[in-house]
Design an enzyme around this catalytic site. Structure first.
Site, PDB file in Angstrom:
ATOM      1  N   GLU A 108      -9.197   1.047  -8.941  1.00 24.69           N
ATOM      2  CA  GLU A 108      -8.536   2.363  -8.898  1.00 24.69           C
ATOM      3  C   GLU A 108      -7.972   2.728 -10.272  1.00 24.69           C
ATOM      4  OE1 GLU A 108      -6.178   1.171  -5.348  1.00 24.69           O
ATOM      5  OE2 GLU A 108      -6.779   3.143  -4.596  1.00 24.69           O
ATOM      6  N   GLU A 128      -9.749  -3.256  -0.245  1.00 23.93           N
ATOM      7  CA  GLU A 128      -8.500  -3.222   0.516  1.00 23.93           C
ATOM      8  C   GLU A 128      -8.708  -3.314   2.021  1.00 23.93           C
ATOM      9  OE1 GLU A 128      -9.252  -1.307  -2.045  1.00 23.93           O
ATOM     10  OE2 GLU A 128      -7.516  -0.915  -3.314  1.00 23.93           O
TER      11      GLU A 128
HETATM   12  C1  HSC Z   1       2.749  -2.665  -3.052  1.00 22.56           C
HETATM   13  C2  HSC Z   1       2.154  -1.365  -2.855  1.00 22.56           C
HETATM   14  C3  HSC Z   1       0.973  -1.054  -3.683  1.00 22.56           C
HETATM   15  C4  HSC Z   1       0.429   0.330  -3.436  1.00 22.56           C
HETATM   16  C5  HSC Z   1      -0.813   0.609  -4.163  1.00 22.56           C
HETATM   17  C6  HSC Z   1      -2.035   0.076  -3.516  1.00 22.56           C
HETATM   18  C7  HSC Z   1      -2.984  -0.527  -4.481  1.00 22.56           C
HETATM   19  C8  HSC Z   1      -4.259  -1.052  -3.899  1.00 22.56           C
HETATM   20  O1  HSC Z   1      -5.025  -0.066  -3.281  1.00 22.56           O
HETATM   21  C9  HSC Z   1      -4.036  -2.220  -2.995  1.00 22.56           C
HETATM   22  C10 HSC Z   1      -4.729  -3.423  -3.517  1.00 22.56           C
HETATM   23  O2  HSC Z   1      -5.204  -3.488  -4.616  1.00 22.56           O
HETATM   24  S1  HSC Z   1      -4.818  -4.740  -2.455  1.00 22.56           S
HETATM   25  C11 HSC Z   1      -5.651  -5.968  -3.393  1.00 22.56           C
HETATM   26  C12 HSC Z   1      -7.105  -5.727  -3.479  1.00 22.56           C
HETATM   27  N1  HSC Z   1      -7.772  -6.831  -4.141  1.00 22.56           N
HETATM   28  C13 HSC Z   1      -8.540  -7.704  -3.490  1.00 22.56           C
HETATM   29  O3  HSC Z   1      -8.796  -7.591  -2.320  1.00 22.56           O
HETATM   30  C14 HSC Z   1      -9.107  -8.816  -4.311  1.00 22.56           C
HETATM   31  C15 HSC Z   1      -8.730 -10.139  -3.717  1.00 22.56           C
HETATM   32  N2  HSC Z   1      -9.163 -11.267  -4.537  1.00 22.56           N
HETATM   33  C16 HSC Z   1     -10.424 -11.707  -4.540  1.00 22.56           C
HETATM   34  O4  HSC Z   1     -11.316 -11.164  -3.927  1.00 22.56           O
HETATM   35  C17 HSC Z   1     -10.720 -12.957  -5.330  1.00 22.56           C
HETATM   36  O5  HSC Z   1      -9.541 -13.690  -5.408  1.00 22.56           O
HETATM   37  C18 HSC Z   1     -11.250 -12.701  -6.746  1.00 22.56           C
HETATM   38  C19 HSC Z   1     -12.679 -12.159  -6.636  1.00 22.56           C
HETATM   39  C20 HSC Z   1     -10.364 -11.748  -7.495  1.00 22.56           C
HETATM   40  C21 HSC Z   1     -11.294 -14.055  -7.532  1.00 22.56           C
HETATM   41  O6  HSC Z   1     -12.045 -14.988  -6.817  1.00 22.56           O
HETATM   42  P1  HSC Z   1     -12.099 -16.510  -7.291  1.00 22.56           P
HETATM   43  O7  HSC Z   1     -12.399 -16.564  -8.729  1.00 22.56           O
HETATM   44  O8  HSC Z   1     -12.991 -17.192  -6.329  1.00 22.56           O
HETATM   45  O9  HSC Z   1     -10.605 -17.048  -7.158  1.00 22.56           O
HETATM   46  P2  HSC Z   1      -9.693 -17.168  -5.857  1.00 22.56           P
HETATM   47  O10 HSC Z   1      -9.572 -18.596  -5.498  1.00 22.56           O
HETATM   48  O11 HSC Z   1     -10.104 -16.215  -4.809  1.00 22.56           O
HETATM   49  O12 HSC Z   1      -8.297 -16.633  -6.412  1.00 22.56           O
HETATM   50  C22 HSC Z   1      -7.616 -17.319  -7.459  1.00 22.56           C
HETATM   51  C23 HSC Z   1      -6.139 -17.192  -7.239  1.00 22.56           C
HETATM   52  O13 HSC Z   1      -5.759 -15.819  -7.373  1.00 22.56           O
HETATM   53  C24 HSC Z   1      -5.054 -15.384  -6.239  1.00 22.56           C
HETATM   54  N3  HSC Z   1      -5.365 -13.958  -6.027  1.00 22.56           N
HETATM   55  C25 HSC Z   1      -6.566 -13.379  -6.015  1.00 22.56           C
HETATM   56  N4  HSC Z   1      -6.435 -12.050  -5.865  1.00 22.56           N
HETATM   57  C26 HSC Z   1      -5.110 -11.808  -5.801  1.00 22.56           C
HETATM   58  C27 HSC Z   1      -4.352 -10.622  -5.643  1.00 22.56           C
HETATM   59  N5  HSC Z   1      -4.916  -9.414  -5.570  1.00 22.56           N
HETATM   60  N6  HSC Z   1      -3.026 -10.735  -5.592  1.00 22.56           N
HETATM   61  C28 HSC Z   1      -2.430 -11.926  -5.694  1.00 22.56           C
HETATM   62  N7  HSC Z   1      -3.110 -13.087  -5.826  1.00 22.56           N
HETATM   63  C29 HSC Z   1      -4.432 -13.007  -5.892  1.00 22.56           C
HETATM   64  C30 HSC Z   1      -5.583 -16.269  -5.111  1.00 22.56           C
HETATM   65  O14 HSC Z   1      -4.686 -16.301  -4.040  1.00 22.56           O
HETATM   66  C31 HSC Z   1      -5.699 -17.599  -5.830  1.00 22.56           C
HETATM   67  O15 HSC Z   1      -4.395 -18.140  -5.936  1.00 22.56           O
HETATM   68  P3  HSC Z   1      -4.133 -19.702  -5.846  1.00 22.56           P
HETATM   69  O16 HSC Z   1      -2.655 -19.815  -5.861  1.00 22.56           O
HETATM   70  O17 HSC Z   1      -4.809 -20.299  -7.037  1.00 22.56           O
HETATM   71  O18 HSC Z   1      -4.746 -20.149  -4.554  1.00 22.56           O
END
Ligand code: HSC
Length: 730
Positions: A108, A128
């Site tokens: 975004e 999301e």
């Molecule tokens: C508050 C109000 C906000 C309003 C605005 C809204 C904004 C928006 O629309 C909402 C979002 O973005 S929602 C978000 C949308 N985003 C998603 O859905 C993406 C979710 N993430 C993924 O799909 C995968 O983690 C990656 C592809 C990024 C990396 O894959 P990989 O290389 O296989 O690595 P891995 O093993 O998977 O992760 C490594 C470490 O990073 C950690 N961590 C990861 N993402 C995190 C996050 N966002 N956060 C925190 N931590 C996050 C994960 O837990 C792990 O920690 P650990 O302590 O080491 O266990």
């Protein structure tokens, strides 16, 4: 955690820093806002480049902060949307340099920039929806304006992640580079200084709607309702896109925020986010000897062998080949080899086509080769062997004995079994420490779960190698201990038994399936059994002497060792009704191997006659009771698995259920679900069921459940520590 700035000529490069994935935490957002405002006001800065540290743009908003966020106050005070708006309104060109990932809020943010350059290996997506949310920082309003409603609808409602070359085709990024995206972005930024920006601001773009946009959106809702039964976020995403179609940009953003907040604190969002973190936590395994994921050294697998090319073996071979591993596939006779090789080749062709359509075809990304052979000696070069013959202990032992003499020292030996004793199989080899259970799920090239079954002697090297392999295969590996049926099937057994008892008591397969499907399961227990094949359980029950020739003479028809037993599935198999593979099971199918389950009058008549023959009185059971009757014994078995130390924690069980057993992700998994409805409720119902059915031991509440209720039902994350529970064998 910050956004850092450095200046290259007249270009300000802003780097998001928040390891490991540069998540946009509230602090990062504040910092980004400050730096952005600063460089916009700085007269020496003519253009801006946004990038992420360590080759990752951003994994989106920081999910870890969500549970601490009060949507009423915190989000209103400051949000990513404000940052996006400042970037988009900037009179200086802002270029996003996307490396690694730009997901959710990360994409975004990139969409709010005027230009986007991506590294060829980068991946982007609005994910999301998989967290029970919708893109809440303008994604639902900008993406349809940029790439059109149909493509945006697909991406936003499924959370699909696309590689950079596809993102260019779709129009999400302007170009890809094989070099440094940051360098390229700086170059572009310098080039476009002074050029008009209005046409680059997505918020100003008119939305291109297909003429049938209303029916497109309505049809999408119907399709998504079927695909993600009971899940709210997919439906709400469509409504946010509808707002993009119907409202001016600013009003669309307000609507998007309203819809985002309606999901933000929902139980479904909590469940999905729990499931996300649970999947990451299971990768961090430990063993009683203290070995763990950090200290063990996984070996790289270049050549793997698969023994047995039945349905499971075929899927496993394809899965390995897709991960660019060279595969040696072995069968015992010419006919089976030919059948298996044809099937594997056909699946690989389909997968290649899918890949090409998705334009993932990169020189280095081609599939591994598969060699088909009858010669066991070909296994001598394999780094790892996966035996996938049918569930017969004697046969498996014979194969493992042969493997001992043929395979090179240090080769890993895996058995694909859904419940046989790993230690017994390992005992016939020269290397029990290099033997492990790999329980794949069918179809193995598609299903995400891999139950990694640790034998008594399995070394930390083989555990870490197979866990690593699961990641390479794009699967979720969960380490469990060796016990009959392991974790997944151990919980499944009482669930299926309870469903069958309901048929004895007067319900139909359709009624029971409907309740579980409304709950969110992709398939109810009977449709699922038909898909899996009824003969598998039947053979295993014959092996255990519960039916067939080994059954003790004089055993009562509906009891085994004093416990309630239903012979209904056995009778179906004796009638040749094995499910989809024979064209009939609990349902009838259009053809042998058909997929469309239809009510079968034969089954209804058979059930009627059976009840009459055994003088079974029909019971009135409400839909709610059907649900509790089937699910609570499954949950109860989950507590028993924890008590026995077979799984490390409730998260492991939930990951197994979400990824291998069709449990609805928006309900988190059986243990999470139990914590949400309240442990006292589960306990009271089990006590009631058990009192009325003392001949069904799986209804007897587990000690762990009782202890947790006694302790005031602590939250799930405290179950392990609060009880310091007993004998975790993992
Ligand atoms: C508050 C109000 C906000 C309003 C605005 C809204 C904004 C928006 O629309 C909402 C979002 O973005 S929602 C978000 C949308 N985003 C998603 O859905 C993406 C979710 N993430 C993924 O799909 C995968 O983690 C990656 C592809 C990024 C990396 O894959 P990989 O290389 O296989 O690595 P891995 O093993 O998977 O992760 C490594 C470490 O990073 C950690 N961590 C990861 N993402 C995190 C996050 N966002 N956060 C925190 N931590 C996050 C994960 O837990 C792990 O920690 P650990 O302590 O080491 O266990």
């Amino acid at each position: 955690m910050a956004a850092l700035k450095h200046i290259v000529g007249s270009v300000a490069v802003i780097t998001i820093r928040n390891p490991p994935v540069n998540a946009l935490s509230p602090q990062v957002q504040v910092s980004l806002m400050e730096v952005l405002k600063d460089v916009t006001l700085d007269p020496s800065v003519k253009a801006i480049v946004l990038c992420g540290e360590n080759g990752k743009f951003s994994g989106g908003a920081d999910i870890r902060t969500f549970s601490k966020t009060d949507p009423k106050t915190d989000i209103k005070r400051m949000s990513l949307d404000d940052v996006n708006s400042v970037a988009e309104r900037s009179r200086k060109p802002v270029v996003a340099a996307v490396e690694g990932v730009a997901l959710g809020g990360g994409l975004e943010l990139a969409l709010a920039c005027h230009y986007r350059i991506a590294h060829v290996k980068a991946r982007v997506g609005l994910t999301e929806v998989l967290l029970g949310l919708l893109p809440g920082a303008g994604g639902t309003q900008r993406l349809p304006r940029l790439i059109g409603v149909p493509a945006a609808l697909d991406m936003i409602t499924t959370g699909k992640i696309v590689p950079a070359p596809v993102a260019v085709k779709l129009g999400i990024v302007d170009s890809v580079t094989e070099g440094s995206a940051v360098e390229e972005a700086i170059h572009l930024a310098q080039k476009v200084v002074g050029q008009p920006l209005e046409s680059r601001r997505i918020c100003s773009k008119p939305i291109q709607c297909p003429p049938n946009v209303d029916s497109l959106l309505n049809d999408a809702k119907v399709k998504l309702k079927k695909q993600f039964r009971g899940a709210e976020s997919h439906q709400v995403c469509v409504e946010a896109i509808r707002a993009a179609v119907q409202l001016p940009f600013a009003e669309g953003i307000v609507k998007e925020r309203e819809l985002f907040l309606s999901l933000f604190n929902s139980d479904q969002a909590k469940a999905c986010q729990y499931a996300f973190f649970a999947e990451r936590s299971v990768a961090k395994w430990t063993t009683p000897s203290g070995a763990n994921w950090k200290s063990a050294s996984p070996q790289t697998i270049r050549t793997a062998a698969v023994i047995g090319l039945g349905t499971m073996g075929q899927g496993i071979a394809v899965s390995l080949a897709k991960a660019q591993i060279q595969v040696i596939a072995v069968e015992q006779d010419e006919q089976q080899l030919e059948k298996g090789s044809k099937a594997v080749t056909a699946i690989l062709e389909r997968e290649t086509l899918k890949k090409q359509q998705f334009e993932l075809a990169h020189k280095s990304d081609s599939f591994g080769s598969v060699t088909f052979t009858l010669d066991f000696n070909a296994l001598k070069n394999a780094d790892l062997v996966i035996e996938a013959v049918y569930e017969n202990m004697a046969l498996k032992k014979e194969i493992f004995q042969r493997l001992s003499s043929i395979c090179k020292p240090g080769a890993f030996l895996c058995t694909n079994t859904s419940g046989l004793d790993i230690d017994e199989i390992a005992s016939v080899t020269d290397r029990p420490h290099l033997v492990i259970g790999t329980h794949f799920f069918s179809p193995a090239h598609l299903m995400k779960l891999l139950e990694v079954v640790r034998g008594y002697h399995s070394s930390s090297t083989i555990i870490s190698t197979v866990m690593n392999l699961s990641k390479v295969l794009n699967k979720v590996g969960v380490v469990v201990d060796n016990c009959p049926l392991f974790v997944g099937n151990r919980l499944l057994l009482p669930y299926i038994n309870q469903a069958v008892f309901l048929l004895e008591d007067g319900r139909t397969p359709e009624e029971v399936d409907q309740v579980l499907e409304e709950f969110g399961y992709a398939m109810g227990p009977f449709r699922m059994s038909d898909l899996a094949g009824l003969d598998i359980g039947w053979r295993s029950r014959m092996e255990f002497g519960l039916t067939g020739p080994k059954l003790l003479p004089g055993a009562p028809v509906r009891q085994r060792e004093g416990k309630r037993y239903s012979p209904l599935p056995d009778i179906l198999c004796e009638e040749g009704r094995f499910g989809q593979k024979s064209g009939k099971g609990w349902y009838q199918y259009e053809t042998v191997g058909g997929r469309n389950a239809a009510r079968d009058p034969w089954v209804h008549n058979f059930l009627h006659e059976y009840r009459r023959a055994h003088a079974i009185k029909q019971k009135n059971v409400s839909q709610g009771e059907i649900l509790e009757w089937c699910l609570y014994p499954l949950i109860n078995e989950g507590f028993k698995v924890l008590e026995d130390g077979i799984a490390s924690g409730p998260e492991d069980i939930d990951v197994i259920y979400n990824n291998g057993y069709g449990w609805p992700r928006h309900k988190g998994g059986p243990m999470f679900y139990a914590s949400m409805i309240g442990l006292p409720r589960v306990l009271v119902k089990l006590e009631e069921f058990y009192k009325n059915n003392p001949d069904i031991p799986s209804l007897k509440p587990s000690n762990l459940l009782k202890a947790l209720v006694k302790q005031g039902s602590p939250p799930l994350k405290e179950w392990r520590s609060q009880l310091g529970y007993p004998n975790s064998r993992l």
